[in-house]
Design a protein around this motif. Sequence first.
Motif, PDB file in Angstrom:
ATOM      1  N   GLU A  38     -20.803   1.124  -6.630  1.00 23.62           N
ATOM      2  CA  GLU A  38     -21.022   2.561  -6.544  1.00 23.62           C
ATOM      3  C   GLU A  38     -20.888   3.041  -5.104  1.00 23.62           C
ATOM      4  OE1 GLU A  38     -24.402   5.756  -8.117  1.00 23.62           O
ATOM      5  OE2 GLU A  38     -24.532   3.621  -8.650  1.00 23.62           O
ATOM      6  N   VAL A  39     -21.428   2.275  -4.174  1.00 28.26           N
ATOM      7  CA  VAL A  39     -21.348   2.643  -2.760  1.00 28.26           C
ATOM      8  C   VAL A  39     -19.909   2.580  -2.260  1.00 28.26           C
ATOM      9  CG1 VAL A  39     -22.108   2.038  -0.444  1.00 28.26           C
ATOM     10  CG2 VAL A  39     -23.703   1.864  -2.345  1.00 28.26           C
ATOM     11  N   LEU A  40     -19.167   1.579  -2.675  1.00 28.80           N
ATOM     12  CA  LEU A  40     -17.769   1.472  -2.259  1.00 28.80           C
ATOM     13  C   LEU A  40     -16.935   2.628  -2.813  1.00 28.80           C
ATOM     14  CD1 LEU A  40     -17.261  -2.392  -2.559  1.00 28.80           C
ATOM     15  CD2 LEU A  40     -17.559  -1.038  -0.479  1.00 28.80           C
ATOM     16  N   GLU A  41     -17.300   3.120  -3.981  1.00 29.83           N
ATOM     17  CA  GLU A  41     -16.637   4.322  -4.510  1.00 29.83           C
ATOM     18  C   GLU A  41     -16.955   5.525  -3.625  1.00 29.83           C
ATOM     19  OE1 GLU A  41     -17.898   4.779  -8.530  1.00 29.83           O
ATOM     20  OE2 GLU A  41     -16.777   3.042  -9.258  1.00 29.83           O
ATOM     21  N   TRP A  42     -18.212   5.598  -3.154  1.00 30.72           N
ATOM     22  CA  TRP A  42     -18.560   6.674  -2.226  1.00 30.72           C
ATOM     23  C   TRP A  42     -17.695   6.619  -0.975  1.00 30.72           C
ATOM     24  CZ3 TRP A  42     -24.628   5.890  -2.135  1.00 30.72           C
ATOM     25  CH2 TRP A  42     -25.157   6.259  -3.371  1.00 30.72           C
ATOM     26  N   LYS A  43     -17.500   5.410  -0.457  1.00 34.94           N
ATOM     27  CA  LYS A  43     -16.729   5.274   0.785  1.00 34.94           C
ATOM     28  C   LYS A  43     -15.280   5.689   0.570  1.00 34.94           C
ATOM     29  CE  LYS A  43     -16.163   1.192   2.871  1.00 34.94           C
ATOM     30  NZ  LYS A  43     -16.395   0.060   3.794  1.00 34.94           N
ATOM     31  N   ASP A  44     -14.712   5.301  -0.556  1.00 41.76           N
ATOM     32  CA  ASP A  44     -13.345   5.747  -0.868  1.00 41.76           C
ATOM     33  C   ASP A  44     -13.296   7.267  -0.951  1.00 41.76           C
ATOM     34  OD1 ASP A  44     -12.404   3.154  -0.961  1.00 41.76           O
ATOM     35  OD2 ASP A  44     -12.584   2.976  -3.152  1.00 41.76           O
ATOM     36  N   GLY A  45     -14.335   7.849  -1.562  1.00 43.41           N
ATOM     37  CA  GLY A  45     -14.390   9.305  -1.657  1.00 43.41           C
ATOM     38  C   GLY A  45     -14.508   9.965  -0.290  1.00 43.41           C
ATOM     39  N   LEU A  46     -15.248   9.331   0.617  1.00 43.99           N
ATOM     40  CA  LEU A  46     -15.355   9.862   1.980  1.00 43.99           C
ATOM     41  C   LEU A  46     -14.003   9.907   2.664  1.00 43.99           C
ATOM     42  CD1 LEU A  46     -18.610   8.312   3.484  1.00 43.99           C
ATOM     43  CD2 LEU A  46     -18.011  10.738   3.428  1.00 43.99           C
ATOM     44  N   ARG A  47     -13.265   8.830   2.532  1.00 50.66           N
ATOM     45  CA  ARG A  47     -11.935   8.785   3.151  1.00 50.66           C
ATOM     46  C   ARG A  47     -11.037   9.906   2.616  1.00 50.66           C
ATOM     47  NH1 ARG A  47     -12.294   2.675   2.516  1.00 50.66           N
ATOM     48  NH2 ARG A  47     -12.750   1.872   4.610  1.00 50.66           N
ATOM     49  N   GLU A  48     -11.137  10.134   1.311  1.00 48.24           N
ATOM     50  CA  GLU A  48     -10.329  11.193   0.712  1.00 48.24           C
ATOM     51  C   GLU A  48     -10.782  12.564   1.220  1.00 48.24           C
ATOM     52  OE1 GLU A  48      -7.607  10.914  -1.227  1.00 48.24           O
ATOM     53  OE2 GLU A  48      -7.786   8.757  -0.749  1.00 48.24           O
ATOM     54  N   TYR A  49     -12.093  12.753   1.350  1.00 41.69           N
ATOM     55  CA  TYR A  49     -12.639  14.024   1.842  1.00 41.69           C
ATOM     56  C   TYR A  49     -12.181  14.286   3.276  1.00 41.69           C
ATOM     57  CZ  TYR A  49     -16.347  17.590   2.592  1.00 41.69           C
ATOM     58  OH  TYR A  49     -17.059  18.742   2.859  1.00 41.69           O
ATOM     59  N   ILE A  50     -12.218  13.248   4.103  1.00 38.88           N
ATOM     60  CA  ILE A  50     -11.780  13.383   5.499  1.00 38.88           C
ATOM     61  C   ILE A  50     -10.279  13.650   5.554  1.00 38.88           C
ATOM     62  CG2 ILE A  50     -11.493  12.124   7.668  1.00 38.88           C
ATOM     63  CD1 ILE A  50     -14.155  10.671   6.958  1.00 38.88           C
ATOM     64  N   LYS A  51      -9.536  12.948   4.726  1.00 31.59           N
ATOM     65  CA  LYS A  51      -8.075  13.137   4.697  1.00 31.59           C
ATOM     66  C   LYS A  51      -7.722  14.552   4.256  1.00 31.59           C
ATOM     67  CE  LYS A  51      -3.872  11.163   2.672  1.00 31.59           C
ATOM     68  NZ  LYS A  51      -3.334  10.116   1.741  1.00 31.59           N
ATOM     69  N   ALA A  52      -8.462  15.084   3.300  1.00 27.89           N
ATOM     70  CA  ALA A  52      -8.184  16.437   2.802  1.00 27.89           C
ATOM     71  C   ALA A  52      -8.624  17.511   3.782  1.00 27.89           C
ATOM     72  CB  ALA A  52      -8.886  16.648   1.459  1.00 27.89           C
ATOM     73  N   ASN A  53      -9.443  17.132   4.784  1.00 27.83           N
ATOM     74  CA  ASN A  53      -9.979  18.094   5.757  1.00 27.83           C
ATOM     75  C   ASN A  53      -9.799  17.566   7.176  1.00 27.83           C
ATOM     76  OD1 ASN A  53     -11.440  20.154   3.892  1.00 27.83           O
ATOM     77  ND2 ASN A  53     -12.124  18.163   3.133  1.00 27.83           N
ATOM     78  N   PRO A  54      -8.563  17.535   7.659  1.00 24.58           N
ATOM     79  CA  PRO A  54      -8.284  16.953   8.981  1.00 24.58           C
ATOM     80  C   PRO A  54      -8.935  17.696  10.134  1.00 24.58           C
ATOM     81  CG  PRO A  54      -6.362  18.105   8.119  1.00 24.58           C
ATOM     82  CD  PRO A  54      -7.350  18.044   7.001  1.00 24.58           C
ATOM     83  N   GLN A  55      -9.474  18.886   9.862  1.00 26.54           N
ATOM     84  CA  GLN A  55     -10.148  19.658  10.917  1.00 26.54           C
ATOM     85  C   GLN A  55     -11.547  19.149  11.199  1.00 26.54           C
ATOM     86  OE1 GLN A  55      -9.740  20.529   7.780  1.00 26.54           O
ATOM     87  NE2 GLN A  55     -11.136  22.124   7.068  1.00 26.54           N
ATOM     88  N   THR A  56     -12.015  18.146  10.471  1.00 27.74           N
ATOM     89  CA  THR A  56     -13.374  17.612  10.650  1.00 27.74           C
ATOM     90  C   THR A  56     -13.588  17.128  12.080  1.00 27.74           C
ATOM     91  OG1 THR A  56     -13.491  16.911   8.338  1.00 27.74           O
ATOM     92  CG2 THR A  56     -15.010  15.858   9.877  1.00 27.74           C
TER      93      THR A  56
END
Length: 495
Positions: free
Chosen positions: A134-152
Amino acid sequence: MATKVLSEARPAIRSIKRVCRPSFRTAATAAAQKKEGDISDAFASLSGMSFEPLEPRFKEVKARLIAGNEQAVHESWNRLLASLREETSTISKLGSKVIPTIDFKDIDNASDEFRNEHKKRGVAVIRNVVPSHEVLEWKDGLREYIKANPQTKAFPPDNPQVYELYWSPAQIKARAHPNLIKAQRFLMEFWHSKDPHALVSSSHPTMYADRLRMRLPGDAKFALGPHVDGGSCERWEEEGYGRGRPYDAIWQGRWEEYDPWESSTRLPVLSDLYQGVGACMSETGPYEGTLLVNPLLNRATAYFLLRPFFSPKVAAEETTAESYSEAFLHPDNWKMDLANSWLHGATPGHGQELRPSLHPHLNLPSSMIHVPRVNPGDYVSWHCDTIHAVDKVHAGQSDSSVMYIPACPLTVANAEFVARQRECFLNGTPCPDFGGGKGESEHVGRPGIADVEAVNPVEGMQAFGLRQWDSDAPGLTNGQREVMDRANKILDFYD
């Protein structure tokens, strides 16, 4: 009384002024956003500042703190140095073995040995709080969130390691997770109050939105040395920690009687006088970009608080090994000195930092030890006064990723903070304690109230300030009922 739950359609909520570690959010800060920034703004060392004497008024602050107790404080300093010498030797020999560890499935029946060691050390590891997949799924989701928002925003900008993210889907899922809230409750109940009427409930966690770290192999820029959270100069000031006087035993020359787990004295504390910007997702071991802690909770706290009152009679010889001779460290070489404005490692608006040159008796190169190897889903906890740091260099082969998720009890001040933080959550702006700006307000995929409710519709929503507390629940103390009622009114659930 009907239970109230906030929904996405609710009008704007009124603003109330106001890593895994248990901490107390205390007292109110101004309602305005803090200046925009990143983690480097929170620490003098990361901002390129040097440590030096502070403005002259701090000389008077120090004198007032121990007035009438000078002799007792001097004698206690000598006892402290002797105790530190013995304890740092033990820590140096045992290393990570001194940190107590428990599996999440066992926390309802924790052994006396674990409980005693946790109270002594101020640090613990709870294994398997959340399933690793479950945690590793969270981490994959984080990467996608950061990728979708390069202005972070992130630090350092050229090779991001610490992200200015507070409201990502992964963080929302982690903070509201039932297992994590249960682990927080277990850790907070190590605290106690000498005031039976204190308005604090350690059985009811509130949410605090901190950042996250995804440190890459080879990184040497996020070299955050030994430090303590919760302000710096404020620990010595009357209008800071002096409001609750949690350290009175230390100032009176009785450091052995200082109880770091007493909560009532921390409730009035103001830990941010200067408007400072102030869960494991990887398998990470020593020297792989992980956490180091100083497991000498009450002794280390007493030492860095008393250090500004003493100076060596004979200065240390030049050394490159960050170690000092027995003659330099010996109590006979140290005199009480109230003639300067030093607060060693403290800088207004920044965190409290520690260095071998400023705090030689702590033997930081040896007493700062790595936490045991942690895996995805483990929860590492440290007391809010614990000295901690990160590896200078990440020498591992994979990322060292953590979410910082403090455990905070329900108090009036925390409810006031949650009310402000709730507005930030709905708007996508940073947590009020950190740098301001538009934050994630324009981020794609940012979660809302429905996402919190989907994870944990009762305790998760309450922790976020999105559902009223049940002050009619059985088994509550009068203090718990009153703090719940006050919190519900602050959070706009009562008229």
